[in-house]
Design a protein around this motif. Structure first.
Motif, PDB file in Angstrom:
ATOM      1  N   LYS A 243      28.078  85.057  34.768  1.00 54.08           N
ATOM      2  CA  LYS A 243      28.213  83.703  34.205  1.00 54.08           C
ATOM      3  C   LYS A 243      27.585  82.607  35.062  1.00 54.08           C
ATOM      4  O   LYS A 243      27.364  81.488  34.573  1.00 54.08           O
ATOM      5  CB  LYS A 243      29.683  83.383  33.941  1.00 54.08           C
ATOM      6  CG  LYS A 243      30.551  83.321  35.188  1.00 54.08           C
ATOM      7  CD  LYS A 243      32.008  83.067  34.805  1.00 54.08           C
ATOM      8  CE  LYS A 243      32.891  83.028  36.046  1.00 54.08           C
ATOM      9  NZ  LYS A 243      34.318  82.830  35.665  1.00 54.08           N
TER      10      LYS A 243
ATOM     11  N   ARG B  43      31.869  87.934  33.518  1.00 58.60           N
ATOM     12  CA  ARG B  43      32.449  87.322  34.715  1.00 58.60           C
ATOM     13  C   ARG B  43      31.474  87.389  35.886  1.00 58.60           C
ATOM     14  O   ARG B  43      31.376  86.446  36.687  1.00 58.60           O
ATOM     15  CB  ARG B  43      33.763  88.022  35.066  1.00 58.60           C
ATOM     16  CG  ARG B  43      34.514  87.382  36.236  1.00 58.60           C
ATOM     17  CD  ARG B  43      35.761  88.158  36.580  1.00 58.60           C
ATOM     18  NE  ARG B  43      35.448  89.421  37.234  1.00 58.60           N
ATOM     19  CZ  ARG B  43      35.138  89.535  38.529  1.00 58.60           C
ATOM     20  NH1 ARG B  43      35.087  88.466  39.305  1.00 58.60           N
ATOM     21  NH2 ARG B  43      34.879  90.723  39.055  1.00 58.60           N
TER      22      ARG B  43
ATOM     23  N   ARG C  62      33.538  91.624  28.914  1.00 59.83           N
ATOM     24  CA  ARG C  62      34.336  90.606  29.603  1.00 59.83           C
ATOM     25  C   ARG C  62      34.083  90.614  31.112  1.00 59.83           C
ATOM     26  O   ARG C  62      33.782  89.590  31.720  1.00 59.83           O
ATOM     27  CB  ARG C  62      35.826  90.849  29.328  1.00 59.83           C
ATOM     28  CG  ARG C  62      36.752  89.767  29.906  1.00 59.83           C
ATOM     29  CD  ARG C  62      38.208  90.089  29.614  1.00 59.83           C
ATOM     30  NE  ARG C  62      38.429  90.238  28.180  1.00 59.83           N
ATOM     31  CZ  ARG C  62      38.625  89.223  27.340  1.00 59.83           C
ATOM     32  NH1 ARG C  62      38.598  87.974  27.798  1.00 59.83           N
ATOM     33  NH2 ARG C  62      38.833  89.436  26.056  1.00 59.83           N
ATOM     34  N   GLU C  63      34.235  91.791  31.727  1.00 59.49           N
ATOM     35  CA  GLU C  63      34.005  91.900  33.167  1.00 59.49           C
ATOM     36  C   GLU C  63      32.536  91.648  33.501  1.00 59.49           C
ATOM     37  O   GLU C  63      32.209  91.032  34.517  1.00 59.49           O
ATOM     38  CB  GLU C  63      34.426  93.288  33.655  1.00 59.49           C
ATOM     39  CG  GLU C  63      34.201  93.542  35.117  1.00 59.49           C
ATOM     40  CD  GLU C  63      35.088  92.699  36.041  1.00 59.49           C
ATOM     41  OE1 GLU C  63      34.813  92.688  37.265  1.00 59.49           O
ATOM     42  OE2 GLU C  63      36.028  92.038  35.557  1.00 59.49           O
TER      43      GLU C  63
END
Length: 417
Positions: free
Chosen positions: A252, A249, A245-246
């Motif tokens: 992206k 981020r 997830r991190e």
């Protein structure tokens, strides 16, 4: 310098008490092949033969600074993360509990135990990683142990970014034009791109991902994290079902076209090439960045300074026959056929006359007798020049030898080869 880069520098300085910086080596062989100045960042030369020790060390360092009373750390891994975790447990004198699937090769279990010595306990749970990971989470919650994630955590990313800090210093003021990074969960890629970006360096970043586990490419294509429905585990150090997830981020903003998907069989050819020519032992994930060079047109590389991060060298030589097999198939030097073989004396002798001086039968096996006068036979043929197979196909057709090439038929090949 402030913020993230400053934290990376502090992590790198602390890390020197554990191991020296890994070398950034110009590779004359790859430079001559591409017309570029190719440098290899040799993360296969850390004490645990992968960069994973960096993130694990930084996570421990910061966790213990926040709470010196922590005594138990937990991880779930059957690979490089477990080995880095174990080494760091021993360094800090803390208890570590490593959860591994029951199916983990004994060699990986033994290496993890060796690195951790008396500080590490290994628990084998479940046939698949998801079961193992769930067990590790449950144990951490019940015991009060701290779970150490493999990639999806800011402190892990900061630790992996020390690779970029070292590269900058080792290039001694020279700017890299292209930096190629292998991608699994994304910790290394997120850390390196952020550090160099915030330092004002602007190389072109290219991400090398296994074709059978394209979690970053699919996530960038859809603009959100995508969990893969299935994946090929051959590149076990980078076969991840969902980018962190991190990590996503931080990644992206890159375009989908910045990711190069590396075919697993082609990767095997690169591993064999580096072993035979350079004497460098690489695991599949460790060869991703080198293999990705094959997707660059020569004009894009000529005269450029290119840094390839070699992420690991934990290769189990029991896998070498499979790697060689895949490499030969990719290079077109080995093929498998199913023939409709006549059941009569002299049939095999007649077949052998079709082969050239550089052709060799390496597999001959009756699969079944499909009729009274014919049988299905699997024949593997290896040759010294891929063009020889065109000659063989013409001879098969002229001689009336009915056959099917199953080399690239994954279903059939997986069942009978």
């Amino acid at each position: 310098m402030s913020g993230f880069p400053e934290g990376v520098v502090r992590a790198a300085e602390a890390m020197r008490g554990l191991f020296p910086e890994t070398p950034l080596q110009r590779n004359d062989y790859l430079s001559a092949k591409t017309g570029a100045r190719i440098f290899l960042k040799r993360e296969d030369l850390t004490p645990v033969r992968s960069y994973k020790i960096r993130g694990a060390f930084n996570f421990f360092r910061k966790a213990l600074a926040a709470d010196a009373g922590l005594e138990t750390f937990v991880c779930a891994s059957a690979g490089n993360h477990a080995q880095g975790f174990a080494f760091v447990c021993r360094h800090f004198g803390k208890k570590g509990v490593v959860f591994m699937p029951v199916t983990t090769p004994q060699q990986k279990i033994d290496k993890t135990r060796m690195f951790g010595a008396s500080h590490v306990e290994i628990r084998l749970v479940g046939d698949f990683f998801d079961d193992c990971y769930a067990a590790a989470l449950a144990f951490a919650e019940e015991s009060g142990g701290l779970m150490v994630p493999p990639f999806d955590h800011r402190d892990i990313i900061e630790g992996q970014a020390t690779v970029a800090h070292e590269i900058s210093a080792q290039l001694a003021g020279e700017d890299a034009d292209i930096v190629v990074l292998p991608v699994g969960g994304g910790g290394l890629a997120a850390g390196v791109t952020r550090y160099l970006g915030e330092q004002g360096e602007a190389p072109r970043f290219v991400f090398a991902e296994p074709a059978g586990a394209p979690s970053l490419k699919q996530s960038l294509a859809q603009g959100k994290r995508v969990r893969l429905a299935s994946l090929d585990n051959f590149v076990d150090g980078a076969a991840v079902g969902e980018i962190g997830r991190e990590n996503f981020r931080l990644l992206k903003e890159f375009g989908e076209d910045s990711v190069r998907l590396v075919p697993e069989n082609r990767l095997c050819a690169t591993m064999v090439e580096m072993l035979n020519v350079e004497g460098v032992v690489l695991e599949p994930a460790g060869a991703l960045a080198i293999d990705a060079l094959k997707d660059f047109p020569r004009k894009e590389l000529k005269g450029k300074t290119v840094v390839l991060v070699v992420s690991g060298g934990n290769f189990d030589f029991e896998r070498l026959p499979d790697v060689k097999e895949r490499a030969l198939r990719f290079e077109g030097l080995k093929k498998y056929f199913v023939f409709r073989f006549p059941q009569r004396p002299g049939a095999l002798r007649d077949f052998l006359t079709l082969l050239g001086p550089d052709d060799d039968i390496v597999r001959f096996e009756y699969l079944k007798k499909s009729a009274r006068n014919f049988g299905s036979v699997l024949i593997g043929i290896e040759t010294k020049d891929a063009r020889n197979f065109e000659t063989l196909r013409k001879r098969f057709a002229e001689g009336g030898w009915a056959h099917q090439d199953i080399t690239e038929n994954e279903t059939l090949a997986g069942l009978i080869i």
